[in-house]
Scaffold this active site. Sequence first.
Site, short mmCIF file in Angstrom:
data_model
loop_
_atom_site.label_atom_id
_atom_site.label_comp_id
_atom_site.label_asym_id
_atom_site.label_seq_id
_atom_site.Cartn_x
_atom_site.Cartn_y
_atom_site.Cartn_z
N CYS A 17 0.81 -1.22 0.00
CA CYS A 17 0.00 0.00 0.00
C CYS A 17 0.84 1.26 0.00
CB CYS A 17 -0.94 0.00 1.21
SG CYS A 17 -2.28 -1.21 1.06
N LYS A 20 0.66 3.51 -3.16
CA LYS A 20 -0.53 4.29 -3.49
C LYS A 20 -0.14 5.68 -4.01
CE LYS A 20 -4.37 2.71 -0.58
NZ LYS A 20 -5.32 3.14 0.46
N ARG A 49 -14.15 8.97 0.63
CA ARG A 49 -12.98 8.09 0.52
C ARG A 49 -13.13 6.86 1.41
NH1 ARG A 49 -8.01 12.53 0.63
NH2 ARG A 49 -8.47 13.52 -1.37
N ASP A 51 -13.96 2.76 2.29
CA ASP A 51 -13.20 1.58 1.90
C ASP A 51 -13.78 0.85 0.70
OD1 ASP A 51 -11.19 1.49 4.14
OD2 ASP A 51 -13.04 1.49 5.30
N GLY A 139 -10.65 -13.99 -12.92
CA GLY A 139 -9.78 -12.82 -12.87
C GLY A 139 -9.36 -12.35 -14.24
N HIS A 140 -8.38 -11.46 -14.25
CA HIS A 140 -7.86 -10.90 -15.50
C HIS A 140 -6.37 -10.66 -15.32
CE1 HIS A 140 -8.04 -8.89 -19.35
NE2 HIS A 140 -7.37 -7.87 -18.85
#
Length: 347
Positions: A17, A20, A49, A51, A139-140
């Site tokens: 994270c 970010k 903002r 979650d 998924g991708h």
Amino acid sequence: MSEQTIRLTQYSHGAGCGCKISPKVLETILHSEQAKFVDPNLLVGNETRDDAAVYDLGNGTSVISTTDFFMPIVDNPFDFGRIAATNAISDIFAMGGKPIMAIAILGWPINTLAPEIAREVIEGGRFACQQAGIALAGGHSIDAPEPIFGLAVTGIVPTERVKRNSTAQPGCKLFLTKPLGIGVLTTAEKKSLLKPEHIGLATEVMCQMNLAGAAFANIDGVKAMTDVTGFGLLGHLSEVCQGAGVQAQIVYQEIPKLPGVEEYIAQGAVPGGTQRNFASYGHLMGEMPVEWRDLLCDPQTSGGLLLAVTPESETEVKATAAEFGITLTAIGELVTARGGRPMIEIR
């Protein structure tokens, strides 16, 4: 190169994270002059903002939708996948919900890292999904210059039990379910500063699922809830304060901290995201020692839940947390906003 010797963190410029985009830059990106489509059933969008997004189905149940992905914060592929998945699923628990399904997001440098290593990442993600009681349903993937992994997760929650980050009240006590210092310890490891007894501590904490969030949703006295991730404790706490129009008073010594974290800060093990967080939120805070700032702005990956709880519900919240092996201590409280005072005071 074998899966045993690979060091995934060498293949990315950011970590967890901590990679970010900074809040100030993100605000510029998200600013729009176009008229916003208004859907009355969208209970939670990106205005505060929060979650995850929450959509009211009109039958007493709401759908929660979130996505989260990042570059490696650890070298082990399986652990990377597990941490990234745990972090993404946490957003559902932070809204008070129950996850029901996930799909994977994978970016992989196919000419640099073997597909078998990507498979280990996926296996780690699948393991975390199993811990949460959900399937990794698809998924991708794309060929990318750096390894990236995460999930898009769907959850459900009784509409009346949705927990937002913007509904706290003056008088609420603040609790944090995981210790701070994940960014510091992972940086210390990269700098070869980590003591043998601290190896694996950050990974252990990052892999702890925030299952308690769904149980906290059943407590009326939990007035607000969010998870502490890339913007650090002070960044996410400021969002709580701004959303509710309150101020916070924090007692530094009561904040749970990972072992050795203050020593590593003194040795310079401070991730780059810490300064970006302070640049975005520092004007909202009162004076504090630099070493406190470096911990409170430390970007957390798969961090704990931050709760705003009425005093009347403190005992029930602590008992609920104990059922999940969590010991809670109040780290501060929220107070009525007063002019001329910083939004967050640390003592």
